[in-house]
Design a protein around this motif. Structure first.
Motif, PDB file in Angstrom:
ATOM      1  N   VAL A  92       9.658  -4.181  -7.765  1.00  0.00           N
ATOM      2  CA  VAL A  92      10.596  -4.013  -8.879  1.00  0.00           C
ATOM      3  C   VAL A  92      11.511  -5.234  -8.934  1.00  0.00           C
ATOM      4  O   VAL A  92      11.995  -5.690  -7.886  1.00  0.00           O
ATOM      5  N   PRO A  93      11.769  -5.792 -10.111  1.00  0.00           N
ATOM      6  CA  PRO A  93      12.726  -6.901 -10.202  1.00  0.00           C
ATOM      7  C   PRO A  93      14.088  -6.467  -9.674  1.00  0.00           C
ATOM      8  O   PRO A  93      14.541  -5.350  -9.948  1.00  0.00           O
ATOM      9  N   PRO A  94      14.766  -7.325  -8.895  1.00  0.00           N
ATOM     10  CA  PRO A  94      16.065  -6.935  -8.314  1.00  0.00           C
ATOM     11  C   PRO A  94      17.109  -6.545  -9.356  1.00  0.00           C
ATOM     12  O   PRO A  94      17.968  -5.709  -9.086  1.00  0.00           O
ATOM     13  N   GLU A  95      17.032  -7.152 -10.542  1.00  0.00           N
ATOM     14  CA  GLU A  95      18.038  -6.848 -11.569  1.00  0.00           C
ATOM     15  C   GLU A  95      17.721  -5.578 -12.349  1.00  0.00           C
ATOM     16  O   GLU A  95      18.533  -5.136 -13.172  1.00  0.00           O
ATOM     17  N   PRO A 137      12.084  -2.986 -21.693  1.00  0.00           N
ATOM     18  CA  PRO A 137      10.614  -2.932 -21.553  1.00  0.00           C
ATOM     19  C   PRO A 137      10.213  -2.331 -20.207  1.00  0.00           C
ATOM     20  O   PRO A 137      10.934  -2.447 -19.213  1.00  0.00           O
ATOM     21  N   VAL A 138       9.074  -1.675 -20.212  1.00  0.00           N
ATOM     22  CA  VAL A 138       8.522  -1.104 -18.980  1.00  0.00           C
ATOM     23  C   VAL A 138       7.629  -2.161 -18.337  1.00  0.00           C
ATOM     24  O   VAL A 138       6.663  -2.610 -18.946  1.00  0.00           O
ATOM     25  N   GLU A 139       7.973  -2.575 -17.130  1.00  0.00           N
ATOM     26  CA  GLU A 139       7.237  -3.635 -16.447  1.00  0.00           C
ATOM     27  C   GLU A 139       6.296  -3.018 -15.407  1.00  0.00           C
ATOM     28  O   GLU A 139       6.727  -2.645 -14.312  1.00  0.00           O
ATOM     29  N   PHE A 140       5.022  -2.913 -15.765  1.00  0.00           N
ATOM     30  CA  PHE A 140       4.038  -2.302 -14.880  1.00  0.00           C
ATOM     31  C   PHE A 140       3.549  -3.327 -13.858  1.00  0.00           C
ATOM     32  O   PHE A 140       3.381  -4.511 -14.167  1.00  0.00           O
ATOM     33  N   VAL A 141       3.315  -2.853 -12.644  1.00  0.00           N
ATOM     34  CA  VAL A 141       2.811  -3.713 -11.570  1.00  0.00           C
ATOM     35  C   VAL A 141       1.750  -2.933 -10.789  1.00  0.00           C
ATOM     36  O   VAL A 141       1.739  -1.694 -10.795  1.00  0.00           O
TER      37      VAL A 141
END
Length: 212
Positions: A92-95, A137-141
């Protein structure tokens, strides 16, 4: 003009039908791809709802937070009946901010045991923490799934008597050695007493023969 006037209502009806069909999709009717079910065999059980965002169908489920390390979040999805699913790791991005019990948290502010909302795509084995704002936005990984550890089944516990056998054997050896040592001492003492009696006997006879 008649053709246009005929096509417009048809297009509206078709769009309405597609919207109604999308609204009817739920956890039991949605089609998870083979790649998703291979990586998450119990995804349908964990699924709580199916939503559409950014043109993508997403399964919604809940997970308990196990650990946060940098930008990696380790979670355990919840299953019906309190069963435990394999732990997963999501980057997950820290921000990134997430919504927990109505409050917004950064990833580094999360606490052990908090319940998180997770979005999972139904066509690819990708997941994301639900953002705090619907406009984000939903950032899928990709997700790392940890295999369940079945230590109790793989390594059966040894019987309690097995651990006592070496101690009993050692005790027997020590007792046998002690018995041999005592017998040796007894024989040495007996031999010394016999030797002392043999020496004292002749000297006593000589003394009595020389006396006037």
């Amino acid at each position: 003009m008649r053709t246009i006037s005929y096509l417009v209502p048809m297009a509206v009806l078709l769009a309405a039908a597609q919207t109604a069909q999308a609204q009817q999709v739920d956890c039991q009717s949605v089609q998870f791809s083979d790649r998703v079910t291979q990586k998450f065999p119990r995804v349908r059980e964990a699924c709580l709802d199916v939503i559409e965002r950014e043109g993508q169908l997403m399964a919604v489920f809940k997970a308990d937070l196990l650990r946060v390390q940098g930008n990696k979040v380790r979670i355990r999805p919840k299953l019906p009946g309190g069963e435990q699913a394999p732990a997963q790791t999501v980057q997950v991005p820290p921000e990134r901010r997430v919504l927990v019990d109505g409050k917004k948290y950064r990833v580094d502010e999360l606490s052990l045991g908090q319940e998180l909302t997770i979005y999972a795509r139904v066509d690819e084995p990708l997941q994301a923490l639900a953002p705090a704002e619907e406009t984000e936005p939903v950032e899928f990984v990709p997700v790392e799934v940890e295999p369940m550890r079945m230590a109790a089944a793989a390594e059966p516990e040894m019987p309690t008597t097995a651990s006592e056998l070496p101690a009993i054997g050692l005790l027997g050896v020590l007792l046998a050695a002690l018995g041999v040592a005592l017998e040796f001492v007894r024989r040495v003492l007996k031999l010394r007493s016999l030797m002392a009696a043999g020496v004292a006997g002749p000297r006593g006879q000589t003394s009595r023969g020389e006396s006037p």
